[in-house]
Design an enzyme around this catalytic site. Sequence first.
Site, PDB file in Angstrom:
ATOM      1  N   GLN A 142      35.033  17.489  44.641  1.00 44.66           N
ATOM      2  CA  GLN A 142      35.439  18.739  46.543  1.00 44.66           C
ATOM      3  C   GLN A 142      36.274  17.457  47.233  1.00 44.66           C
ATOM      4  OE1 GLN A 142      31.452  19.282  45.248  1.00 44.66           O
ATOM      5  NE2 GLN A 142      32.541  19.921  43.977  1.00 44.66           N
ATOM      6  N   GLY A 192      35.602  21.022  39.096  1.00 44.49           N
ATOM      7  CA  GLY A 192      36.289  21.167  37.645  1.00 44.49           C
ATOM      8  C   GLY A 192      37.664  19.860  38.108  1.00 44.49           C
ATOM      9  N   HIS A 193      37.314  18.552  37.034  1.00 43.25           N
ATOM     10  CA  HIS A 193      38.186  17.794  36.679  1.00 43.25           C
ATOM     11  C   HIS A 193      38.389  17.385  35.574  1.00 43.25           C
ATOM     12  CE1 HIS A 193      35.336  15.217  40.206  1.00 43.25           C
ATOM     13  NE2 HIS A 193      36.223  16.687  40.330  1.00 43.25           N
ATOM     14  N   ASP A 211      40.957  18.898  44.125  1.00 43.69           N
ATOM     15  CA  ASP A 211      41.821  19.523  43.565  1.00 43.69           C
ATOM     16  C   ASP A 211      42.670  18.407  43.482  1.00 43.69           C
ATOM     17  OD1 ASP A 211      40.221  20.902  41.896  1.00 43.69           O
ATOM     18  OD2 ASP A 211      41.125  22.695  43.504  1.00 43.69           O
ATOM     19  N   LYS A 231      41.417  13.821  40.953  1.00 40.07           N
ATOM     20  CA  LYS A 231      40.125  12.625  41.081  1.00 40.07           C
ATOM     21  C   LYS A 231      39.547  12.171  40.174  1.00 40.07           C
ATOM     22  CE  LYS A 231      38.251  15.656  43.689  1.00 40.07           C
ATOM     23  NZ  LYS A 231      38.624  16.390  43.896  1.00 40.07           N
TER      24      LYS A 231
HETATM   25  P1  GDP Z   1      40.545  17.211  40.592  1.00 39.72           P
HETATM   26  O1  GDP Z   1      39.420  18.039  40.633  1.00 39.72           O
HETATM   27  O2  GDP Z   1      40.725  16.365  41.943  1.00 39.72           O
HETATM   28  O3  GDP Z   1      40.214  16.112  39.433  1.00 39.72           O
HETATM   29  O4  GDP Z   1      42.313  17.784  40.126  1.00 39.72           O
HETATM   30  P2  GDP Z   1      41.502  19.103  38.958  1.00 39.72           P
HETATM   31  O5  GDP Z   1      42.178  18.497  37.906  1.00 39.72           O
HETATM   32  O6  GDP Z   1      41.277  20.195  39.524  1.00 39.72           O
HETATM   33  O7  GDP Z   1      43.919  18.908  39.205  1.00 39.72           O
HETATM   34  C1  GDP Z   1      44.299  18.467  39.281  1.00 39.72           C
HETATM   35  C2  GDP Z   1      45.890  19.238  37.824  1.00 39.72           C
HETATM   36  O8  GDP Z   1      46.498  18.281  38.450  1.00 39.72           O
HETATM   37  C3  GDP Z   1      44.940  18.325  36.649  1.00 39.72           C
HETATM   38  O9  GDP Z   1      45.684  19.658  36.236  1.00 39.72           O
HETATM   39  C4  GDP Z   1      45.527  17.043  36.278  1.00 39.72           C
HETATM   40  O10 GDP Z   1      45.359  16.983  34.715  1.00 39.72           O
HETATM   41  C5  GDP Z   1      46.801  17.599  37.175  1.00 39.72           C
HETATM   42  N1  GDP Z   1      47.568  15.968  37.433  1.00 39.72           N
HETATM   43  C6  GDP Z   1      46.821  14.807  37.571  1.00 39.72           C
HETATM   44  N2  GDP Z   1      47.616  13.951  38.569  1.00 39.72           N
HETATM   45  C7  GDP Z   1      49.050  14.642  38.069  1.00 39.72           C
HETATM   46  C8  GDP Z   1      50.553  14.390  38.232  1.00 39.72           C
HETATM   47  O11 GDP Z   1      50.818  13.283  39.256  1.00 39.72           O
HETATM   48  N3  GDP Z   1      51.901  15.547  37.951  1.00 39.72           N
HETATM   49  C9  GDP Z   1      51.342  16.441  37.540  1.00 39.72           C
HETATM   50  N4  GDP Z   1      52.091  17.176  37.019  1.00 39.72           N
HETATM   51  N5  GDP Z   1      49.749  17.119  37.268  1.00 39.72           N
HETATM   52  C10 GDP Z   1      48.746  16.097  37.150  1.00 39.72           C
HETATM   53  P1  IMO Z   2      37.078  20.044  42.328  1.00 43.12           P
HETATM   54  O1  IMO Z   2      36.622  18.608  42.421  1.00 43.12           O
HETATM   55  C1  IMO Z   2      38.133  22.724  45.257  1.00 43.12           C
HETATM   56  C2  IMO Z   2      35.636  25.127  47.177  1.00 43.12           C
HETATM   57  C3  IMO Z   2      35.639  26.436  46.885  1.00 43.12           C
HETATM   58  C4  IMO Z   2      34.754  27.191  47.999  1.00 43.12           C
HETATM   59  C5  IMO Z   2      34.092  26.172  48.627  1.00 43.12           C
HETATM   60  C6  IMO Z   2      32.496  26.341  48.140  1.00 43.12           C
HETATM   61  O2  IMO Z   2      37.989  20.003  41.408  1.00 43.12           O
HETATM   62  O3  IMO Z   2      37.863  19.151  43.485  1.00 43.12           O
HETATM   63  P2  IMO Z   2      31.012  26.408  46.579  1.00 43.12           P
HETATM   64  O4  IMO Z   2      31.173  26.606  45.114  1.00 43.12           O
HETATM   65  O5  IMO Z   2      30.977  24.413  46.429  1.00 43.12           O
HETATM   66  O6  IMO Z   2      30.232  26.788  47.049  1.00 43.12           O
HETATM   67  O7  IMO Z   2      32.600  26.256  47.251  1.00 43.12           O
HETATM   68  O8  IMO Z   2      34.161  25.068  47.990  1.00 43.12           O
HETATM   69  N1  IMO Z   2      35.716  24.614  45.830  1.00 43.12           N
HETATM   70  C7  IMO Z   2      36.470  23.628  46.279  1.00 43.12           C
HETATM   71  N2  IMO Z   2      37.431  23.313  45.433  1.00 43.12           N
HETATM   72  N3  IMO Z   2      37.937  21.396  43.955  1.00 43.12           N
HETATM   73  C8  IMO Z   2      36.952  21.641  43.976  1.00 43.12           C
HETATM   74  O9  IMO Z   2      36.253  20.939  43.512  1.00 43.12           O
HETATM   75  C9  IMO Z   2      35.268  22.870  44.882  1.00 43.12           C
HETATM   76  N4  IMO Z   2      34.387  23.198  44.499  1.00 43.12           N
HETATM   77  C10 IMO Z   2      34.188  23.791  45.549  1.00 43.12           C
HETATM   78  O10 IMO Z   2      36.581  27.140  46.188  1.00 43.12           O
HETATM   79  O11 IMO Z   2      36.121  27.473  48.475  1.00 43.12           O
HETATM   80 MG    MG Z   3      39.356  20.198  40.398  1.00 45.38          MG
END
Ligand code: GDP
Ligand code: IMO
Ligand code: MG
Length: 425
Positions: free
Chosen positions: A223, A40-41, A13, A16
Amino acid sequence: MPSMVIVGAQWGDEGKGKLTDYLTNKADVVVRYQGGNNAGHTVEVDDQQYKLQLIPSGILHADKLNIIGNGVVIDPEAFLGEIKKLHDRDIPTSNLKISDRAHIILPYHKKIDELSEIRRGSNDIGTTKKGIGPAYMDKTERIGIRVCDLMKKDVFAERLKQNIEIKNQYLKEIFGFEGYSYDEVLEKYLQYAEQLRPYVADTSVLVYNSIKANKRVLFEGAQGTLLDLDYGTYPYVTSSHPVAGGVCVGAGIGPSMIQKAVGVVKAYTTRVGKGPFPTELHDSTGELIRQKGFEFGTVTGRARRCGWFDAVIVRYAARISGLTGLAITKLDTIAGFDKVKICVGYKINNEIIRDFPASIEDLAECEPIYEEFNGWEDVSNITEYKKLPTNLIRYLERIEELCETRISILSVGPKRDQTIVIEEF
Ligand code: GDP
Ligand code: IMO
Ligand code: MG
């Protein structure tokens, strides 16, 4: 931009998805190489928000090839659901291919994931319950079913028959769960097969040919390093290899074909699920970061645990993936704080360590050693590095020093134009 990997350098999270979408502008091909719909991106474009799980974050660019590589585990139902959501918003997917070597997730994988977590009780991992671990288990046990098997009705029917028998027995004996009807699963999956067919390809050939033709290929990690099966906080990890090394196996190319690896990190640290987390804040500051950064999981909605930036972790990630640069996101989220902290090392048994330990028992004992910095005000509208507040620049320079890696990109908000590029790709 030559071929480049975007690696999560913390616990996932990190942003990416945003980074991948942003960099896709300069790329020709975007490839997911591991994980599944546990990811979840979130990508924000203008006033629209897209939540991608299996499909690469390059999909919002209709003219770029998007690939789901062999290292990914594909839940056909989730995949088709995601496709439908995109189509409903007029996003085309004719530019998307999935590997014929990718393993598929079946209903029993999801059920085993869910019931195993319940059975672990307070020792649960906190998985996303998407069946990821059980599907990778079948892959290594050599009983997994691949996309190419699903494409052949007879082969699939036979493999499913063998598997469902064993899985039903397992579900019944261990969990007291009735199991699945072979006919029902077969019928459902044969329908999925026809819907999947137009997307199926030998994606390793596509990636190889793209690189040979000097096309720019972006590998989108899911991840993060600390969730890697080998390098993460085992057993609180996922079942794949998010680190840069995962690209070779998960996309089917050699290491000499990857030029750059950018580690994405938040300006602080978060984690969902269980396991030790040295810089976790259990106080009002942690809560403030959670609220300001809207730190709630995209996939499960769980509150993310929040803490200060941990340079031990990021330095470790830089070493393991040979990072050539860092992308630091969410600098806006920790704006407005009087003081911010960076963890520069851990204290354990009166000893100071700077290398991330293997044992989670040791990690749980580690006390973070902090350096404190003066905070900065709102940066969400700043588009040039030199216009950033001096205090923030000091913070960033210290991160570069501690992590032994240059910062190449900064993010000050979720939108495309809230990005500051320091080193062009
Ligand atoms: P990922 O799994 O690495 O793609 O990250 P996620 O999408 O799960 O979580 C990142 C969250 O932060 C998302 O809701 C993005 O829209 C948001 N985000 C990304 N970069 C920034 C930033 O620089 N500032 C803020 N406030 N939000 C950001
Ligand atoms: P993105 O790509 C954050 C965590 C789960 C759990 C562990 C194992 O959005 O960064 P799983 O279902 O993969 O067997 O769960 O990994 N986990 C993540 N945490 N971001 C993710 O993906 C994750 N995908 C799995 O919460 O701790
Ligand atoms: Mg994510």
